[in-house]
Design a protein around this motif. Structure first.
Motif, PDB file in Angstrom:
ATOM      1  N   ALA A   1       0.803  -1.366   0.635  1.00  0.00           N
ATOM      2  CA  ALA A   1       0.148  -0.304  -0.203  1.00  0.00           C
ATOM      3  C   ALA A   1       0.798   1.151   0.184  1.00  0.00           C
ATOM      4  O   ALA A   1       1.808   1.431   0.534  1.00  0.00           O
ATOM      5  N   PHE A   2       0.729   2.345  -0.718  1.00  0.00           N
ATOM      6  CA  PHE A   2       1.173   3.784  -0.761  1.00  0.00           C
ATOM      7  C   PHE A   2       0.227   4.582  -0.897  1.00  0.00           C
ATOM      8  O   PHE A   2      -1.271   4.922  -0.518  1.00  0.00           O
ATOM      9  N   ASP A   3       0.665   5.480   0.857  1.00  0.00           N
ATOM     10  CA  ASP A   3      -0.046   6.024   1.363  1.00  0.00           C
ATOM     11  C   ASP A   3      -0.908   7.203   0.607  1.00  0.00           C
ATOM     12  O   ASP A   3      -0.105   8.104  -0.495  1.00  0.00           O
ATOM     13  N   ASP A   4      -2.385   7.554   0.673  1.00  0.00           N
ATOM     14  CA  ASP A   4      -2.808   8.050  -0.679  1.00  0.00           C
ATOM     15  C   ASP A   4      -2.740  10.117  -0.346  1.00  0.00           C
ATOM     16  O   ASP A   4      -3.409  10.435  -1.272  1.00  0.00           O
ATOM     17  N   ARG A   5      -2.533   9.963   0.168  1.00  0.00           N
ATOM     18  CA  ARG A   5      -2.581  11.142   1.004  1.00  0.00           C
ATOM     19  C   ARG A   5      -0.362  12.074   0.215  1.00  0.00           C
ATOM     20  O   ARG A   5      -0.049  11.540   0.194  1.00  0.00           O
ATOM     21  N   LYS A   6      -1.295  13.860   0.079  1.00  0.00           N
ATOM     22  CA  LYS A   6      -0.735  14.601  -1.216  1.00  0.00           C
ATOM     23  C   LYS A   6       0.574  14.376  -0.270  1.00  0.00           C
ATOM     24  O   LYS A   6       1.001  15.211   0.966  1.00  0.00           O
ATOM     25  N   SER A   7       1.821  14.179  -0.651  1.00  0.00           N
ATOM     26  CA  SER A   7       3.711  14.264   0.070  1.00  0.00           C
ATOM     27  C   SER A   7       3.957  15.992   0.474  1.00  0.00           C
ATOM     28  O   SER A   7       4.173  16.331  -0.749  1.00  0.00           O
TER      29      SER A   7
ATOM     30  N   LEU B   1       7.877  -2.463  -8.753  1.00  0.00           N
ATOM     31  CA  LEU B   1       6.631  -3.846  -8.256  1.00  0.00           C
ATOM     32  C   LEU B   1       4.919  -3.995  -8.746  1.00  0.00           C
ATOM     33  O   LEU B   1       4.525  -4.328  -8.153  1.00  0.00           O
ATOM     34  N   PHE B   2       5.312  -4.072 -10.386  1.00  0.00           N
ATOM     35  CA  PHE B   2       4.567  -3.448 -10.878  1.00  0.00           C
ATOM     36  C   PHE B   2       4.046  -5.773 -10.618  1.00  0.00           C
ATOM     37  O   PHE B   2       2.555  -6.089 -10.548  1.00  0.00           O
ATOM     38  N   ASN B   3       4.577  -6.565  -9.815  1.00  0.00           N
ATOM     39  CA  ASN B   3       4.391  -8.017  -9.997  1.00  0.00           C
ATOM     40  C   ASN B   3       4.149  -8.374  -8.608  1.00  0.00           C
ATOM     41  O   ASN B   3       3.461  -9.144  -7.962  1.00  0.00           O
ATOM     42  N   TYR B   4       3.591  -6.791  -7.586  1.00  0.00           N
ATOM     43  CA  TYR B   4       3.135  -7.119  -6.342  1.00  0.00           C
ATOM     44  C   TYR B   4       1.261  -6.227  -6.518  1.00  0.00           C
ATOM     45  O   TYR B   4       0.925  -5.678  -7.720  1.00  0.00           O
ATOM     46  N   ASN B   5       0.785  -6.305  -5.372  1.00  0.00           N
ATOM     47  CA  ASN B   5      -0.285  -5.365  -5.367  1.00  0.00           C
ATOM     48  C   ASN B   5      -0.398  -4.679  -4.559  1.00  0.00           C
ATOM     49  O   ASN B   5      -0.988  -4.061  -3.947  1.00  0.00           O
ATOM     50  N   PHE B   6       0.174  -3.126  -5.290  1.00  0.00           N
ATOM     51  CA  PHE B   6       0.848  -2.232  -5.680  1.00  0.00           C
ATOM     52  C   PHE B   6      -0.472  -0.541  -5.632  1.00  0.00           C
ATOM     53  O   PHE B   6      -0.508  -0.881  -7.433  1.00  0.00           O
ATOM     54  N   ARG B   7      -1.135  -0.428  -4.803  1.00  0.00           N
ATOM     55  CA  ARG B   7      -1.624   0.419  -5.445  1.00  0.00           C
ATOM     56  C   ARG B   7      -2.175   1.317  -4.082  1.00  0.00           C
ATOM     57  O   ARG B   7      -1.905   1.790  -2.745  1.00  0.00           O
ATOM     58  N   ARG B   8      -2.988   2.727  -3.643  1.00  0.00           N
ATOM     59  CA  ARG B   8      -2.895   3.409  -2.417  1.00  0.00           C
ATOM     60  C   ARG B   8      -3.843   3.580  -2.269  1.00  0.00           C
ATOM     61  O   ARG B   8      -4.410   3.062  -2.285  1.00  0.00           O
ATOM     62  N   TYR B   9      -3.327   3.699  -0.527  1.00  0.00           N
ATOM     63  CA  TYR B   9      -4.426   3.097   1.324  1.00  0.00           C
ATOM     64  C   TYR B   9      -4.277   4.001   1.648  1.00  0.00           C
ATOM     65  O   TYR B   9      -3.394   4.796   1.661  1.00  0.00           O
ATOM     66  N   SER B  10      -5.968   4.687   2.141  1.00  0.00           N
ATOM     67  CA  SER B  10      -4.869   4.890   3.191  1.00  0.00           C
ATOM     68  C   SER B  10      -4.964   4.526   4.311  1.00  0.00           C
ATOM     69  O   SER B  10      -5.026   2.792   4.344  1.00  0.00           O
TER      70      SER B  10
ATOM     71  N   ASN C   1      -6.371   3.871   7.449  1.00  0.00           N
ATOM     72  CA  ASN C   1      -7.285   2.620   7.701  1.00  0.00           C
ATOM     73  C   ASN C   1      -7.674   1.788   6.569  1.00  0.00           C
ATOM     74  O   ASN C   1      -8.337   0.267   7.800  1.00  0.00           O
ATOM     75  N   ASP C   2      -7.764   2.559   5.374  1.00  0.00           N
ATOM     76  CA  ASP C   2      -8.283   0.949   4.678  1.00  0.00           C
ATOM     77  C   ASP C   2      -7.007  -0.316   4.860  1.00  0.00           C
ATOM     78  O   ASP C   2      -7.100  -1.337   4.541  1.00  0.00           O
ATOM     79  N   TRP C   3      -5.887   0.567   4.776  1.00  0.00           N
ATOM     80  CA  TRP C   3      -4.314  -0.764   4.358  1.00  0.00           C
ATOM     81  C   TRP C   3      -4.944  -1.570   6.541  1.00  0.00           C
ATOM     82  O   TRP C   3      -4.576  -3.002   5.539  1.00  0.00           O
ATOM     83  N   PHE C   4      -5.210  -0.861   6.998  1.00  0.00           N
ATOM     84  CA  PHE C   4      -4.562  -1.933   7.900  1.00  0.00           C
ATOM     85  C   PHE C   4      -5.399  -2.241   8.401  1.00  0.00           C
ATOM     86  O   PHE C   4      -5.799  -4.172   8.695  1.00  0.00           O
ATOM     87  N   LEU C   5      -7.363  -2.287   7.628  1.00  0.00           N
ATOM     88  CA  LEU C   5      -7.757  -3.185   7.838  1.00  0.00           C
ATOM     89  C   LEU C   5      -8.268  -4.255   6.415  1.00  0.00           C
ATOM     90  O   LEU C   5      -8.627  -5.479   6.530  1.00  0.00           O
ATOM     91  N   ASN C   6      -7.333  -3.722   5.441  1.00  0.00           N
ATOM     92  CA  ASN C   6      -7.433  -4.238   4.559  1.00  0.00           C
ATOM     93  C   ASN C   6      -6.596  -5.256   3.184  1.00  0.00           C
ATOM     94  O   ASN C   6      -6.711  -6.274   2.127  1.00  0.00           O
TER      95      ASN C   6
ATOM     96  N   ASN D   1      -3.173  -7.311   3.334  1.00  0.00           N
ATOM     97  CA  ASN D   1      -2.270  -8.177   4.144  1.00  0.00           C
ATOM     98  C   ASN D   1      -0.867  -7.689   3.856  1.00  0.00           C
ATOM     99  O   ASN D   1      -0.539  -8.415   2.832  1.00  0.00           O
ATOM    100  N   GLY D   2      -0.325  -6.829   4.460  1.00  0.00           N
ATOM    101  CA  GLY D   2       1.253  -6.376   3.632  1.00  0.00           C
ATOM    102  C   GLY D   2       1.585  -5.493   4.020  1.00  0.00           C
ATOM    103  O   GLY D   2       0.989  -5.302   5.406  1.00  0.00           O
ATOM    104  N   ILE D   3       2.606  -4.858   3.390  1.00  0.00           N
ATOM    105  CA  ILE D   3       2.994  -3.831   3.715  1.00  0.00           C
ATOM    106  C   ILE D   3       3.062  -2.065   3.458  1.00  0.00           C
ATOM    107  O   ILE D   3       2.063  -2.419   2.824  1.00  0.00           O
ATOM    108  N   PHE D   4       2.542  -0.861   4.590  1.00  0.00           N
ATOM    109  CA  PHE D   4       2.054   0.265   3.968  1.00  0.00           C
ATOM    110  C   PHE D   4       3.435   1.148   4.280  1.00  0.00           C
ATOM    111  O   PHE D   4       4.133   2.063   4.719  1.00  0.00           O
ATOM    112  N   LEU D   5       3.265   1.956   2.947  1.00  0.00           N
ATOM    113  CA  LEU D   5       4.608   2.659   2.895  1.00  0.00           C
ATOM    114  C   LEU D   5       3.804   4.129   3.203  1.00  0.00           C
ATOM    115  O   LEU D   5       3.332   4.833   2.153  1.00  0.00           O
ATOM    116  N   SER D   6       4.681   5.422   2.971  1.00  0.00           N
ATOM    117  CA  SER D   6       4.343   7.213   3.481  1.00  0.00           C
ATOM    118  C   SER D   6       5.198   8.472   3.503  1.00  0.00           C
ATOM    119  O   SER D   6       6.674   6.844   3.548  1.00  0.00           O
TER     120      SER D   6
END
Length: 713
Positions: free
Chosen positions: A486-492, A507-516, A518-523, A525-530
């Motif tokens: 997950a990548f933090d969806d807030r503007k850096s 990371l094209f072969n990973y499920n790489f996408r924007r998340y908040s 809270n959404d990452w924490f709930l949905n 199963n991986g890491i959160f980048l911010s």
């Protein structure tokens, strides 16, 4: 040169043989020019094309952009064949070289049609000059659209030369030229050229059905891309609730600008300067080709019908396309508000993909009584008009990839646009009046100068702005493919804004996408980048890694951390030891154990995991010769021994030109088991190295060297 080529191409088989040899050599040269570059440099357009290809190849990618997707269709199979970014990238470079190789073969066919009685040596000399155009050599190493446009344009032209064989060739030619629009909006220029040529052919031969087929197919291709493929693909690449990225700058629309006098002034001067830049970059060959093709068409009109099949009409296709591309480029860049960009006045990347055959035609025709004086006079008039009439202060950032073949810049990089245009026009006139062999050698010299500047520019981008984080390797080492990243969806508010773009490819072969969060924490199963530091974390979430370069921190849930297998893992950026303890958190950190130090040792011996001095004076270790960012750092050496006599530590950069510190090693430090030294780099450096000198009395054993930012514990 001519005598050599004549001998090598003696007889029909000799010509074909040399043609094959030359083609293979050029293909190998393109690949060789691309090999030093290990990834994309431009994190908007290059990444945009790559991620679209990844999505077409079945990857779940969150990076929809306004960049067109035709090139992505062509390279998409690479994402099906290979499962890691390194092989995909090499495949892209190989594909680019293959496209230019195919363009070489097709242009030979076209050139032989224009000059059927010409000696094979003359043809191959012209093809060699066209194939060694600096932009082709430079752009093979990027994931830009130019190689695909060049090939498709040459293919559509060749199919048109076969038009008399039937409707099939008309359909293929029209489909290919329509597909150029799928690759890039300037494909409209090629479509305009096709329409002009099919109209003239229909008027001459009464084949209005061919003109209708071409018109319908190309219009349908444009509509299908604009209203079906592009929005559909972007929709699939954009998570619900998020927006796609757009590279188009905010500002007034074309319709709003059309009523402003300033737009026409800006457009006119950009059209003049970009036309001059194309003439200069091509050493005058595009101008010579224009004269030849125009006179050829005018002759056929006077005779009421063409006496050489469709070649005079094919010349119209070339001329209209080139002029339309110049016009579209000038209009597009006149809408952009960043007038401080120097390269937009001499931009070449919009028009250059359509000049490959013209380079070869120009060389063959330039020494056939063509009016060199008239071309030089026209170029001088345009240059004088621009220099004294534009009254625009042109300065600022110069994006070199857009002017890869503009040799006046390569020779005089510190000068300005007016100087470059003046010198360039003078140089073109001199080249045209030189004997051909001398002109070819001079053009080759100028091409080499351009190529050197191009690769230096490319290396500079990849070593800094576009250098991947060590986090990429960390993720590959410790997380399985298709893991949620997950990548933090807030503007850096800090770090490099385009870093998400870069990771979308790596990371094209990973499920790489924007998340908040809270959404990452709930949905997820991986890491959160911010790129924002997170405070007040839940008790079961921890920060496990980070990067000074991009400002990215990596967070994971305790349940996922327990699953990680932190095997001994290190590279030039950071490492985890065999116990899973974090030894170095940030990317701007260097760890070299003894076995790595031994690779850079002059007088040491590796034994028991330590690098030992052996009673010989010299450099115990040196290296690793890496690019390093400015900042304050601390070097920590883990070592022991019984005698520090003659031991001296220092650090240099730029091949030893800059000395950053010198420190003597003491016996007290040997007894303590470590030595420290702090220092500051006032600017980014290249070829950074740490050196430990010993003499014949030194008795020292080194376990490791660690370099960290001063702020780290």
């Amino acid at each position: 040169m001519k005598i050599f080529l004549d001998r090598m191409t003696e007889g029909e088989s000799g010509g074909k043989r040399l043609h094959v040899y030359l083609g293979v050599f050029l293909f190998a040269l393109y690949v060789l020019c691309a090999v030093p570059f290990s990834g994309p440099a431009y994190l908007s357009d290059e990444i945009g094309y790559l991620t679209k290809a990844a999505a077409l190849g079945g990857s779940d990618v969150d990076y929809a952009t306004s960049w067109f997707g035709g090139y992505s269709i062509l390279i998409a199979p690479l994402f099906l064949i290979f499962d890691n970014y390194e092989m995909v990238w090499r495949g892209v470079q190989f594909f680019n070289a293959l496209m230019f190789f195919g363009s070489f073969l097709l242009t030979r066919k076209i050139l032989k049609s224009f000059f059927p009685g010409e000696h094979e040596g003359e043809i191959l000399l012209a093809l060699s000059v066209a194939a060694l155009y600096p932009s082709w050599l430079v752009l093979t190493a990027y994931s830009f659209t130019t190689p695909a446009i060049v090939f498709c344009f040459c293919l559509s032209l060749y199919m048109f030369t076969r038009i008399e064989k039937g409707l099939l060739f008309v359909c293929v030619s029209s489909l290919v030229v329509g597909f150029i629009y799928w690759i890039h909006p300037t494909g409209l220029a090629a479509i305009f050229g096709a329409w002009a040529s099919y109209f003239l052919y229909a008027r001459r031969n009464g084949q209005w059905g061919y003109f209708l087929v071409c018109t319908v197919i190309t219009i349908l291709m444009v509509l299908a891309y604009q209203f079906v493929f592009h929005p559909g693909l972007n929709l699939a690449m954009t998570p619900v609730g998020y927006a796609q990225d757009s590279h188009y700058t905010e500002g007034k629309s074309l319709s709003e600008r059309l009523i402003e006098l300033d737009f026409y002034k800006n457009f006119g001067f950009k059209l003049i300067s970009q036309t001059l830049a194309l003439l200069i970059s091509s050493f005058g060959l595009v101008g010579a080709a224009f004269f030849y093709l125009f006179l050829k068409f005018r002759k056929s009109v006077r005779l009421s019908e063409g006496d050489e099949g469709v070649l005079d009409i094919l010349g119209v296709w070339l001329m209209v396309t080139c002029l339309a591309a110049l016009g579209m480029g000038a209009a597009s860049l006149s809408l952009q508000p960043d007038v401080e960009r120097t390269d937009i006045w001499i931009y070449g990347r919009y028009s250059e993909p359509f000049i490959y055959p013209m380079l070869a035609i120009g060389l063959v025709s330039a020494y056939r009584g063509f009016n060199k004086k008239l071309l030089c006079v026209l170029a001088v008039i345009m240059a004088v008009f621009f220099i004294y009439g534009s009254n625009v202060e042109i300065k600022g950032f110069n994006n070199l990839v857009n002017i890869s073949s503009f040799w006046p810049y390569a020779l005089f990089p510190e000068k300005d646009v007016n100087f470059w245009l003046g010198v360039g026009v003078g140089g073109v006139c001199c080249i045209l009046y030189l004997p051909r062999n001398f002109a070819v050698v001079l053009a080759l010299f100028l091409s080499i100068a351009c190529f050197q500047f191009g690769i230096s520019w490319h290396f500079n981008i990849l070593s800094k702005h576009s250098k991947p984080d060590a986090l990429v390797n960390f993720i590959y080492e410790n997380f399985e493919e298709n893991t949620c990243v997950a990548f933090d969806d807030r503007k850096s508010s800090q770090g490099q804004s385009e870093r998400r773009n870069l990771l979308a490819f790596y990371l094209f072969n990973y499920n790489f996408r924007r998340y908040s969060f809270n959404d990452w924490f709930l949905n997820c199963n991986g890491i959160f980048l911010s790129q924002e530091e997170l405070f007040a974390l839940p008790s079961d979430v921890k920060k496990i890694a980070g990067s000074n370069r991009s400002g990215i921190s990596v967070y994971a849930k305790n349940e996922d951390i327990k699953k990680l297998d932190f095997a001994a893992f290190f590279d030039s950026d950071y490492f985890y030891d065999s116990k899973g303890e974090l030894s170095c958190l940030h990317v701007s950190c260097l760890y070299l154990p003894a076995n790595r130090l031994a690779d850079f040792s002059g007088v040491g011996e590796l034994s028991g995991g330590r690098l030992l001095s052996v009673g010989t004076a010299g450099v115990l270790f040196h290296g690793p010769y890496v690019s390093w960012d400015k900042g304050s750092y601390r070097i920590e050496i883990s070592l022991n021994g019984s005698d520090a006599t003659g031991a001296r530590l220092d650090a240099t950069s730029e091949a030893g030109k800059n000395l950053h510190f010198v420190k003597k090693i003491t016996n007290e430090e040997l007894n303590q088991g470590h030595a420290y030294v702090s220092f500051t780099l006032d600017e980014d450096v290249n070829a950074f190295e740490v050196r430990l000198f010993v003499d014949e009395h030194s008795k020292i054993a080194v376990q490791s060297v660690r370099l960290v930012p001063e702020a780290l514990p």
